[in-house]
Enzyme design. Structure first.
Site, PDB file in Angstrom:
ATOM      1  N   GLU A 269      40.738  51.193  36.816  1.00 46.56           N
ATOM      2  CA  GLU A 269      40.049  51.382  38.097  1.00 46.56           C
ATOM      3  C   GLU A 269      41.009  51.766  39.222  1.00 46.56           C
ATOM      4  O   GLU A 269      40.606  52.365  40.220  1.00 46.56           O
ATOM      5  CB  GLU A 269      39.245  50.121  38.467  1.00 46.56           C
ATOM      6  CG  GLU A 269      40.048  48.892  38.872  1.00 46.56           C
ATOM      7  CD  GLU A 269      40.489  48.014  37.705  1.00 46.56           C
ATOM      8  OE1 GLU A 269      40.639  48.531  36.580  1.00 46.56           O
ATOM      9  OE2 GLU A 269      40.706  46.806  37.924  1.00 46.56           O
TER      10      GLU A 269
ATOM     11  N   HIS B  60      44.788  48.495  34.298  1.00 48.34           N
ATOM     12  CA  HIS B  60      43.629  48.533  35.193  1.00 48.34           C
ATOM     13  C   HIS B  60      43.257  49.989  35.483  1.00 48.34           C
ATOM     14  O   HIS B  60      43.755  50.575  36.444  1.00 48.34           O
ATOM     15  CB  HIS B  60      43.952  47.824  36.508  1.00 48.34           C
ATOM     16  CG  HIS B  60      44.022  46.346  36.388  1.00 48.34           C
ATOM     17  ND1 HIS B  60      42.926  45.530  36.533  1.00 48.34           N
ATOM     18  CD2 HIS B  60      45.058  45.535  36.113  1.00 48.34           C
ATOM     19  CE1 HIS B  60      43.290  44.270  36.367  1.00 48.34           C
ATOM     20  NE2 HIS B  60      44.579  44.237  36.112  1.00 48.34           N
TER      21      HIS B  60
ATOM     22  N   CYS C 144      42.088  44.492  31.213  1.00 46.04           N
ATOM     23  CA  CYS C 144      43.188  43.538  31.349  1.00 46.04           C
ATOM     24  C   CYS C 144      42.808  42.175  30.764  1.00 46.04           C
ATOM     25  O   CYS C 144      42.798  42.019  29.552  1.00 46.04           O
ATOM     26  CB  CYS C 144      43.632  43.458  32.803  1.00 46.04           C
ATOM     27  SG  CYS C 144      45.320  42.854  32.941  1.00 46.04           S
TER      28      CYS C 144
HETATM   29  N1  GLN Z   1      45.597  36.641  33.434  1.00 42.23           N
HETATM   30  C1  GLN Z   1      45.971  37.717  32.585  1.00 42.23           C
HETATM   31  C2  GLN Z   1      47.462  37.965  32.586  1.00 42.23           C
HETATM   32  O1  GLN Z   1      48.135  37.593  33.514  1.00 42.23           O
HETATM   33  C3  GLN Z   1      45.238  38.994  32.961  1.00 42.23           C
HETATM   34  C4  GLN Z   1      45.575  39.495  34.315  1.00 42.23           C
HETATM   35  C5  GLN Z   1      44.631  40.540  34.826  1.00 42.23           C
HETATM   36  O2  GLN Z   1      43.494  40.647  34.389  1.00 42.23           O
HETATM   37  N2  GLN Z   1      45.081  41.309  35.800  1.00 42.23           N
HETATM   38  O3  GLN Z   1      47.969  38.555  31.669  1.00 42.23           O
END
Ligand code: GLN
Length: 534
Positions: A511, A509, A375
């Site tokens: 995970e 994600h 992410c």
């Molecule tokens: N801050 C980034 C976004 O909002 C990544 C978010 C995250 O890693 N869950 O796109």
């Protein structure tokens, strides 16, 4: 109709109630029962989505797009089934639904009160979907005595009457502290917390006694006598070496037998798969040192699912993993990174720690260190590439403020299934990210395809920003591969770097979908790359 198990906590928070519920869910499944686990959180946030991870740990995301308590992650991992938005509720959510009904005039002139309106809303939440499963396990967050939890306890008191004998159980998870000066485990705090429960009209049927050391029989007898609980239902729950040993430990201490006796369940448990898992877990064949460069590394709960996904991959590959949690702002970051076999750059928000993470990505890219970006980690992999490979030194994300080279930018619309989701730049922060499960199309012949073995996958998201397609061609010309895209081809989902042995980053994600019995291919791939098996 389902039977209900309510779980409360006494003496202290952080006793692992969530894990206990998850392990019990697995034990009941092993007897052929279907289960559903739910979390009732007394705090006033509508969901944990806006909370700092240091306050309440990781925000778990369900596939249907709700931001939920991290215990739902334990439930999913132990029962190997998806939780839903109907499995996690907070006082904030209950109150806001009651107040919005009041504003609409739905209460037809009644005085709206905690009892019955709030308690009825809690009861409706607990009972929802009860015809579909054999057992619903409901965990109340916090500890008996918390003011904001009172409506939940009252709702449970009423429900236990409504449901009738033999249809519900109350498990009180409690702590037996060891007093070194006295040289013994103390039962008095538990007696007091049971008294506190009783003043609310609740009597525990089972005591699950957490402790750091072995619980002697006389302590069990004392608890049975003073807490009015059957001796067989006082269950020892000593700290486990690894959380995946908990189902077997609790089974040996009689937890699922106590539940089966109370509910008249006759089937016997089959725990072979858990025994095999523990056997594998305790017999690693090789070792890997894995670095995680993050911002919230002081609190493991902030990366709960990530920590578990790494563990699952380690079990599957029979690799002992030494996890090195590296603070992205640590001045000795580079020296630490040089000591690891592979790296993970996890999700995150905001500008703090970004430089350290980019430094780590740069090191891994140039030195062929296997790396997985997740992410925020993927967004930073692209920023690193734009700055250092394309030479666009001011490349950045609009998350950190205005920039002339927005290689990562705020997203205001995307497709969720057939539906277009729209967001305004000044929308509320709560519940407005790109959330939940989305399909990703994988390009054949890529590392991602090699790992997933599939061109169509679904993964869970939680972010506001996206990699800007404008820079795709320039990056591809330098060896980057956009190996996963949203089905409409507009949102980059997986990026890799071809000249590197294992450089892969995902906008989702992974995970959140990893389970002990089905580890995630991105994590097993990362470990295999360390052993040069990729
Ligand atoms: N801050 C980034 C976004 O909002 C990544 C978010 C995250 O890693 N869950 O796109």
């Amino acid at each position: 109709m389902a039977k209900f198990i309510f779980t409360t906590g006494g003496v202290s928070s952080s006793l692992g109630k969530g894990l206990a519920c998850a392990a019990l869910g697995a034990l009941l499944q092993s007897r052929g029962l279907t289960v559903r686990l739910r979390k009732l959180d007394p705090y006033l946030n509508v969901d944990p989505g806006t909370m700092n991870p240091y306050q309440h740990g990781e925000v778990f995301v369900t596939s249907d797009g709700s931001e939920a308590d991290l215990d739902l992650g334990h439930y999913e991992r132990f029962t190997n089934q998806d939780a839903t938005q109907f499995d996690s509720v907070t006082s904030g959510k209950i109150y806001s639904s009651v107040i919005s009904k009041e504003r609409k005039g739905d209460y037809l002139g009644e005085t709206v009160q905690v009892i019955p309106h709030i308690t009825d809303a809690i009861k409706a939440f607990i009972l929802n979907g009860r015809d579909d499963v054999d057992v619903i396990i409901c965990e109340v967050g916090g500890t008996v005595g918390d003011i904001e939890a009172l409506p939940f306890f009252e709702a449970i008191r009423q429900l236990r009457n409504d449901l009738g004998d033999k249809n519900s159980l109350l498990i009180h998870v409690t702590l037996l502290p060891y007093l070194a000066a006295a040289g013994e485990l103390k039962t008095k705090p538990t007696q007091h917390s049971v008294q506190a429960l009783q003043t609310l009209g609740l009597r525990p049927d089972i005591l699950l006694c957490r402790s750091e050391c072995a619980i002697p029989d006389d302590a069990k007898q004392k608890l049975a006598l003073f807490c009015n609980v059957n001796y067989k239902n006082v269950i020892r729950a000593q700290d486990a070496g690894n959380i995946y040993e908990i189902p077997l430990i609790y089974h040996n201490e009689g937890l699922d037998d106590a539940v089966a006796n109370a509910f008249g369940i006759e089937s016997k448990p089959n725990l072979k798969h858990w025994e095999e898992l523990v056997q594998k877990l305790n017999n690693p064949k090789s070792k890997v040192r894995l670095g995680i460069v993050g911002k919230y590394v002081q609190l493991k709960d902030a990366y709960k699912s990530l920590d578990q996904a790494i563990t699952h991959a380690g079990i599957a590959e029979q690799i002992e993993i030494e996890k090195l949690w590296i603070d992205a702002e640590d001045e000795t970051l580079l020296a630490k990174i040089q000591s690891v076999d592979c790296l993970i750059i996890p999700g995150g928000f905001g500008g703090r720690g970004v430089d350290g993470k980019i430094q780590a990505i740069n090191y891994a890219r140039k030195n062929n260190v296997p790396i997985l970006g997740i992410c925020f980690g993927m967004q930073l992999c692209v920023i690193e590439a734009a700055r250092n490979v394309l030479g666009k030194t001011d490349a950045s994300s609009t998350e950190f403020g205005p920039t002339n080279t927005p290689v990562v930018a705020r997203m205001t619309e995307w497709m969720s299934g057939e539906q277009k989701e729209l967001r305004g730049i000044s929308d509320d922060l709560g519940g407005t990210m790109r959330l939940g499960s989305f399909v990703c199309t994988i390009k054949e012949g890529t590392l991602a395809f090699n790992l997933y073995g599939n061109t169509n996958i679904e993964e869970r998201h939680r972010h506001r920003y996206e990699v800007n397609l404008q820079y795709k061609q320039a990056l591809e010309d330098k060896g980057y591969v956009f190996s996963g895209m949203s089905p409409d081809g507009l949102l980059p989902e997986i990026i890799e770097y071809k000249p590197h042995p294992f450089f892969i980053a995902a906008q989702f994600h992974p995970e959140l979908k990893s389970r002990p019995f089905s580890p995630h291919p991105l994590f097993t791939g990362l470990l295999r790359a360390c052993l040069k098996l990729m």
